[in-house]
Scaffold this active site. Structure first.
Site, mmCIF file in Angstrom:
data_model
loop_
_atom_site.group_PDB
_atom_site.id
_atom_site.type_symbol
_atom_site.label_atom_id
_atom_site.label_comp_id
_atom_site.label_asym_id
_atom_site.label_seq_id
_atom_site.Cartn_x
_atom_site.Cartn_y
_atom_site.Cartn_z
ATOM 1 N N HIS A 33 0.831 -1.205 0.000
ATOM 2 C CA HIS A 33 0.000 0.000 0.000
ATOM 3 C C HIS A 33 0.864 1.253 0.000
ATOM 4 O O HIS A 33 1.279 1.730 1.049
ATOM 5 C CB HIS A 33 -0.910 0.000 1.223
ATOM 6 C CG HIS A 33 -1.851 -1.165 1.264
ATOM 7 N ND1 HIS A 33 -1.464 -2.425 1.664
ATOM 8 C CD2 HIS A 33 -3.170 -1.266 0.944
ATOM 9 C CE1 HIS A 33 -2.500 -3.256 1.585
ATOM 10 N NE2 HIS A 33 -3.535 -2.587 1.158
ATOM 11 N N HIS A 73 -1.793 -0.617 7.045
ATOM 12 C CA HIS A 73 -1.507 -0.970 5.648
ATOM 13 C C HIS A 73 -0.340 -0.144 5.113
ATOM 14 O O HIS A 73 0.351 -0.567 4.203
ATOM 15 C CB HIS A 73 -2.745 -0.791 4.779
ATOM 16 C CG HIS A 73 -3.368 0.561 4.891
ATOM 17 N ND1 HIS A 73 -4.237 0.890 5.909
ATOM 18 C CD2 HIS A 73 -3.254 1.681 4.137
ATOM 19 C CE1 HIS A 73 -4.620 2.151 5.766
ATOM 20 N NE2 HIS A 73 -4.037 2.650 4.698
ATOM 21 N N GLY A 122 -3.581 -2.779 11.489
ATOM 22 C CA GLY A 122 -4.025 -3.175 10.148
ATOM 23 C C GLY A 122 -5.531 -3.255 10.155
ATOM 24 O O GLY A 122 -6.188 -2.557 9.378
ATOM 25 N N ASP A 163 -8.412 7.757 7.152
ATOM 26 C CA ASP A 163 -9.872 7.867 7.016
ATOM 27 C C ASP A 163 -10.552 6.600 7.504
ATOM 28 O O ASP A 163 -11.577 6.654 8.193
ATOM 29 C CB ASP A 163 -10.243 8.112 5.539
ATOM 30 C CG ASP A 163 -9.975 9.545 5.102
ATOM 31 O OD1 ASP A 163 -10.532 10.459 5.730
ATOM 32 O OD2 ASP A 163 -9.214 9.743 4.145
ATOM 33 N N ILE A 195 -9.563 9.965 0.292
ATOM 34 C CA ILE A 195 -9.686 8.804 -0.597
ATOM 35 C C ILE A 195 -9.785 7.528 0.252
ATOM 36 O O ILE A 195 -9.057 7.361 1.232
ATOM 37 C CB ILE A 195 -8.443 8.679 -1.509
ATOM 38 C CG1 ILE A 195 -8.376 9.854 -2.494
ATOM 39 C CG2 ILE A 195 -8.430 7.342 -2.278
ATOM 40 C CD1 ILE A 195 -9.455 9.875 -3.551
ATOM 41 N N HIS A 268 -3.938 3.874 -3.625
ATOM 42 C CA HIS A 268 -3.996 3.352 -2.254
ATOM 43 C C HIS A 268 -3.158 2.087 -2.109
ATOM 44 O O HIS A 268 -2.352 1.962 -1.196
ATOM 45 C CB HIS A 268 -5.449 3.068 -1.876
ATOM 46 C CG HIS A 268 -5.606 2.218 -0.658
ATOM 47 N ND1 HIS A 268 -5.412 2.699 0.620
ATOM 48 C CD2 HIS A 268 -5.921 0.895 -0.508
ATOM 49 C CE1 HIS A 268 -5.617 1.719 1.499
ATOM 50 N NE2 HIS A 268 -5.917 0.630 0.848
ATOM 51 N N ARG A 359 -18.434 -15.303 39.218
ATOM 52 C CA ARG A 359 -18.051 -13.888 39.091
ATOM 53 C C ARG A 359 -17.802 -13.276 40.477
ATOM 54 O O ARG A 359 -16.979 -12.380 40.636
ATOM 55 C CB ARG A 359 -19.114 -13.080 38.338
ATOM 56 C CG ARG A 359 -20.457 -13.013 39.037
ATOM 57 C CD ARG A 359 -21.472 -12.163 38.268
ATOM 58 N NE ARG A 359 -22.793 -12.365 38.801
ATOM 59 C CZ ARG A 359 -23.683 -11.403 39.066
ATOM 60 N NH1 ARG A 359 -23.379 -10.136 38.801
ATOM 61 N NH2 ARG A 359 -24.870 -11.669 39.538
ATOM 62 N N GLU A 413 -17.335 -1.689 24.497
ATOM 63 C CA GLU A 413 -16.595 -2.938 24.677
ATOM 64 C C GLU A 413 -15.411 -3.049 23.722
ATOM 65 O O GLU A 413 -14.345 -3.546 24.099
ATOM 66 C CB GLU A 413 -17.526 -4.144 24.476
ATOM 67 C CG GLU A 413 -18.691 -4.220 25.443
ATOM 68 C CD GLU A 413 -19.871 -3.340 25.069
ATOM 69 O OE1 GLU A 413 -19.831 -2.730 23.972
ATOM 70 O OE2 GLU A 413 -20.825 -3.249 25.852
ATOM 71 N N PHE A 439 -21.247 -10.055 24.952
ATOM 72 C CA PHE A 439 -20.693 -8.877 24.305
ATOM 73 C C PHE A 439 -19.194 -9.001 24.056
ATOM 74 O O PHE A 439 -18.563 -8.057 23.574
ATOM 75 C CB PHE A 439 -21.100 -7.620 25.073
ATOM 76 C CG PHE A 439 -22.594 -7.553 25.193
ATOM 77 C CD1 PHE A 439 -23.383 -7.749 24.062
ATOM 78 C CD2 PHE A 439 -23.227 -7.393 26.405
ATOM 79 C CE1 PHE A 439 -24.770 -7.764 24.141
ATOM 80 C CE2 PHE A 439 -24.612 -7.400 26.495
ATOM 81 C CZ PHE A 439 -25.389 -7.583 25.361
ATOM 82 N N ASP A 471 -32.876 -11.864 31.066
ATOM 83 C CA ASP A 471 -32.543 -10.902 30.010
ATOM 84 C C ASP A 471 -32.694 -11.515 28.619
ATOM 85 O O ASP A 471 -32.804 -10.792 27.624
ATOM 86 C CB ASP A 471 -31.117 -10.350 30.198
ATOM 87 C CG ASP A 471 -31.094 -9.132 31.125
ATOM 88 O OD1 ASP A 471 -32.179 -8.653 31.515
ATOM 89 O OD2 ASP A 471 -29.994 -8.664 31.464
ATOM 90 N N HIS A 475 -28.915 -11.636 25.263
ATOM 91 C CA HIS A 475 -27.844 -11.482 26.241
ATOM 92 C C HIS A 475 -27.245 -12.814 26.695
ATOM 93 O O HIS A 475 -26.262 -12.814 27.419
ATOM 94 C CB HIS A 475 -28.361 -10.718 27.467
ATOM 95 C CG HIS A 475 -28.576 -9.249 27.231
ATOM 96 N ND1 HIS A 475 -29.342 -8.770 26.200
ATOM 97 C CD2 HIS A 475 -28.108 -8.152 27.887
ATOM 98 C CE1 HIS A 475 -29.346 -7.447 26.235
ATOM 99 N NE2 HIS A 475 -28.609 -7.042 27.233
ATOM 100 N N ARG A 522 -23.176 -15.875 36.082
ATOM 101 C CA ARG A 522 -24.001 -14.917 36.807
ATOM 102 C C ARG A 522 -24.553 -15.579 38.070
ATOM 103 O O ARG A 522 -24.597 -14.977 39.133
ATOM 104 C CB ARG A 522 -25.186 -14.475 35.943
ATOM 105 C CG ARG A 522 -26.142 -13.578 36.722
ATOM 106 C CD ARG A 522 -27.527 -13.468 36.091
ATOM 107 N NE ARG A 522 -28.334 -12.503 36.823
ATOM 108 C CZ ARG A 522 -29.652 -12.427 36.813
ATOM 109 N NH1 ARG A 522 -30.333 -13.280 36.087
ATOM 110 N NH2 ARG A 522 -30.297 -11.523 37.515
#
Lengths: 663, 663
Positions: A33, A73, A122, A163, A195, A268, A359, A413, A439, A471, A475, A522
């Site tokens: 590139h 790149h 990348g 960009d 571009i 590019h 947890r 996240e 998630f 939920d 979820h 949970r």
């Protein structure tokens, strides 16, 4: 050439050397590139020769400025800079081996391969979040360890962003947080070339980027001519004056500057062809027949970085020596993640404890070791109370309190993952961050990059199954354990009780150059009577015989993980009472189990014994270890956890029936 | 109460009915999220009684306005509205069954369960992208099918969005694109309550949201009092006046309005307890002992929607009838995805073609059927030339040309996924969108939601393995096929040659209520001589015997997929010449194969024949079908594709050796 360049001949030569090295490497590789390196060469030249504090002879000098090429790149830009300033990792031979097997110059920069590359970039946007993480790490360590007369952590983070980076959602998440956190040590140099691959940014990207960054709380500037060195230099100086905001400088450039197709999407990527290379060199006033050519004076100019860098590091070493003597703190222990030898003795044994969610055990482990492992910096993507990630003996990391060890990442996240990778790769710190297991999908690209880039990032994923309950399926994790196990070099640990949670954290913390996922429930899990069954030490082998068959000769084996272990033990009792000797194997980490000797693995899971896996997730992947599964091969359902488990076949009756069906 | 409410008693009663239904359902379920419904009840009331054009007696009326509850945790808001306005899908019994197994009122709204729910929301940010997709679909169909005297597609899209939605990167991506596209038919109602789960938005979210939306090109407004109906109504009216920009209205609300803990993060979720429910009802002037109570006059007010909706639909039916008669276009064929009976005859047979990449075949298929299947709307996340996704006989979808069938999504994979789901669930359209397979990770949450919400979204993932070559491990898919196969109800199709590509597209297009992933090669694949081997029709069964063993009694079976089929055929020839009868099974879709009868599956992969899977991806998941694998259980490497394949063991020699080792 469309732009008048006002600079010395040597400046121009130095800039064009980046451009010609870039195009020669790409042409030789017949891929790559050129667009970004050719357009941003002047900016990079100014940054690396006037601002960047680094030591090419010691790429790991701790107090160096961090440079991130988020638009990975454009890798020939950083390879050129590393080579020209004297990094041994990128010799001219390596540049000639650009994008070839076994080289230190892969298509996109990889930190684990190439000294001088800070982070692996990348996948677009990733580098922006890494840069925010590097800046957070600096602010945090400075706040915790600097003294008024000894600023041993004091560096800046620069990122070249494209960009594409700024279109990706992760950069918005990370930039919003960086603005909130007032990270004055962070500067984005935005290659504003209008571009992208599809064509002009007019096709899909017409927002006002700088106004957006103002809204985030950033300092913004425009450099109208990306070939004007004074303009670039002044903008960076102005950015550095603003110490309570991150800065973004939009540098207007021409993509593929010098190429016949400059300024278009065709500049590019891809090798332009021999003729275009020659035309470009003529455009730049270069000898069209010179290949991989670096004028002596160019080397001389860039390699001023070597004595400069040595001086910087020597001064810092002196400062650190004074610091250590005066304040009695061995900062190198932190940098090198040297933990106290007895640190594991601080892990809770959870003997005689009550039944809790894994947890909850995890939260207790964190707080039991947080003082002993000062490297830890926690956080959550706005699920702090649910993930149990708070270091209670510390405070929140906020703009007025960078010493706080609890990050509020917000509902971001993906940025959390990328920021944690940046924190981890800064050195010294071990970030952990929480969200719901489902998630993990949001931060999956960052998990992958953690693994690829050898970052010790710890992902605390709670609510790890249909046991999440009401939920509902949006979820409830179903496929996530499998999907995470598929990522190379990643450990996915799903502990079954308090003792296994302690072991899991030990593995994660001792795994200094690789990430770990902790999958936590949970809901409360069954208490495992460790006086009756095996010790949780077996967790260190990934899978182990938790409960042996009554006669030591199992007719059937039940493999369980995490919250389903209780069920397998109950099913074993029924099977045994029905005259079927049954072994229960706890398998908190299949990847670690796979690393054990064949002898060990066969001793746990002999080929000739029928095996049933019991896990509240998809069966996908379990056939390697088991003949059949009690699994969840569909989406979950909204209902109390115990109802969902029952409806989905996680009952003693069903496990017993499935086990018997194997015989 | 802190806020003076200026409205009629009936207005107040209608609003408080939403609030009390919400709190009663949550208290009964002992879980749920009261914060959003209590705060946004006035806004929702104004929207649903003064603006939303819908027909409760026909939730699928095509020209209805679309309402998206992006903050899906506030599900009791939409369940209350659906019930109150007379949707049969949400009876009072269903409200009493909130979050219980088998109800139509799950924890988060699921369109496939509950008529009147347009899209499945809960994973934050998703709904914002769905809303953009719904708005795009409306603009597109309007541009293609409306006539000056018959606007048969003419509706608005409203979304209630939360702080969490606007922190997520996907909302930034989708909103940037929506601004670029000038989607004047889209309005976000932002529940601006300054609270997230961790606490005040001061912890991590202090950006200027509306300034950011201005930067995206949106029209922005603030409603300073979310209980002031006039202010809300006027803002929506102002928003609708602006037809060349999407609108966002920040509605300042108090989370959990009425609860003792209103205005704090504790009001976001969980049942507040019986006492707090009573206190809230007293605060609202409600009978504290009334549960699930709807005053008659409230029903009467809301259910004006029924005659109004019937009238709207009747008028539209008349319009459509006139349209059909006058213009001879049967729009219902489009809506119902009724394809011409002979449509599959337009699929290329690729007889006697040259060897190409499967992505190239895919591009040819798209263009061969695009006229026959007008439902298709294509696009790419800025990899159009690489993904081969252009419908050449059409134009770009841009603000001045909504009739274009080629979307430029920008470098926004996640938004692309969510937008495509919105387009698919609008009805009538079949969106397909491309990126590199590795970046499927970026849109993975949207792929999951496509599957959960029964959306016919087609993901065109090219560059599907280490065959991507020089771009290196950051861009080479390794674990992605496995990770995608783990998602329930998703088909992952990895065709091996042109004919299989045609079959794969046929499957994807005929699968009208489920998504499909097409995994396509960057590199050329071997030509399979279909006169010598089986027809590609076997693709329809997911896996099939491509090449039978010489004596019809295989000693070993090689399973291959996609670009590795050529290698398996070569290996077969060597094995056969070594006296080992070898069958080659092409397995483009394991999920579809699993759906076949046991008899068929056993006929293809008999239990007693050793089987080797050959796929350039992780072995994870293959042990269900194979005894061993030639696979990639590590990250890839930057080098020309043929070098990587060789270094990673994808050689005839290695496949033959591994096959022999099984015997």
């Amino acid at each position: 050439m469309p732009t008048t360049e006002t600079k010395t001949d040597l400046d121009q030569l130095c800039i064009n050397t980046i451009r010609t090295l870039t195009i020669d490497a790409i042409q030789k590789a017949n891929s790559g590139h050129p667009g970004l390196p050719l357009g941003m060469a002047p900016t990079a030249y100014v940054l690396w020769t006037k601002f960047l504090r680094h030591n090419p002879k010691n790429p790991h000098w701790f107090n160096r400025d961090r440079f991130v090429l988020s638009g990975g790149h454009g890798s020939m830009l950083i390879y050129s800079l590393l080579h020209l300033t004297g990094y041994e990792s990128v010799s001219m031979d390596e540049i000639k081996q650009f994008r070839q097997y076994g080289s230190s110059t892969p298509g996109h920069p990889e930190n684990h391969l190439t000294a001088g590359v800070e982070v692996t970039t990348g996948p677009l946007g990733a580098g922006t979040s890494n840069a925010v993480g590097l800046a957070i790490a600096e602010k945090h360590l400075a706040a915790r360890y600097n003294k008024d007369d000894a600023k041993i952590v004091d560096n800046h983070v620069y990122a070249i962003v494209s960009d594409g980076d700024l279109q990706e959602g992760i950069s918005g998440e990370a930039s919003s947080l960086a603005g909130h956190l007032k990270l004055g040590n962070l500067t984005f140099l935005y290659d504003d070339n209008s571009i992208t691959i599809d064509g002009s940014t007019e096709l899909s990207f017409t927002e006002n980027v700088l106004q957006r960054y103002e809204a985030y709380g950033w300092h913004t500037q425009i450099v109208n001519d990306g070939n004007n060195l004074e303009e670039i230099e002044n903008a960076i100086i102005e950015a550095q004056k603003v110490t309570d905001k991150p800065s973004i400088i939009a540098v207007k450039t021409i993509i593929g500057f010098g190429l016949p197709k400059q300024g278009t999407s065709k500049a590019h990527s891809d090798a332009p062809g021999v003729d275009a290379v020659k035309e470009m060199k003529r455009n730049l006033g270069w000898d069209e027949n010179a290949e991989f050519y670096v004028p002596d004076e160019v080397y001389a100019k860039y390699r001023e970085a070597i004595p400069n860098g040595e001086k910087l590091e020597n001064e810092w070493n002196e400062l650190l020596k004074t610091y250590t003597e005066k304040y009695g703190e061995d900062f190198s222990n932190l940098i090198n993640k040297n933990f106290p030898e007895n640190w594991e003795s601080f892990l809770p044994s959870f003997e005689g404890t009550e039944a809790k969610a894994t947890r909850a055990y995890s939260g207790e482990v964190i707080n039991a070791i947080a003082d002993t492992i000062p490297n830890l910096i926690g956080g959550s993507a706005d699920l702090t109370p649910s993930n149990n990630t708070t270091i209670k003996n510390s405070t929140d990391f906020e703009p007025n309190n960078y010493a706080g060890r609890n990050m509020h990442y917000g509902i971001r996240e993906h940025a959390m993952g990328g920021i944690m990778n940046g924190i981890a790769l800064y050195g010294g710190l071990i970030p952990f961050g929480g969200t719901f297991m489902t998630f993990s999908d949001y931060c999956r690209p960052a998990i992958r990059l953690a693994s690829l880039s050898a970052a010790q990032t710890i992902f605390v994923f709670t609510h790890d199954s249909i046991g999440l309950g009401e939920d509902g399926p949006t979820h409830q994790s179903v496929e996530h354990l499998a999907a995470l196990r598929a990522i190379p070099h990643l450990f996915v640990l799903r502990p079954a009780d308090g003792p296994e949670v302690s072991e899991a954290w030990a593995i994660a913390i001792n795994r200094k150059t690789a990430p770990t996922v902790l999958a936590l429930s949970r809901q409360k899990v069954a208490l495992i009577d460790r006086t009756k069954y095996s010790s949780a030490k077996g967790t260190q082998k990934g899978g182990y015989i938790l409960a042996e068959a009554s006669n030591n000769e199992p007719k059937v084996i039940l493999i369980g993980t995490g919250s389903e272990i209780g069920l397998t033990l109950q099913a074993k009792d029924v099977l045994e009472s029905d005259g079927i000797p049954t072994r229960v194997v706890s398998m908190p980490c299949t990847e670690l189990f796979d690393e054990q000797s064949a002898k060990y693995r066969d001793s746990v899971l002999p080929n000739n014994v029928k095996t049933l896996a019991v896990e509240a997730g998809v069966s996908f992947g379990w056939h390697k270890y088991a003949d059949d599964c009690v699994a969840v091969d569909k989406f979950g359902a909204s209902a109390p956890a115990e109802v969902v488990f029952k409806e989905y076949g996680f009952t003693v009756e069903n496990v017993v029936a499935k086990a018997k069906a194997l015989l």
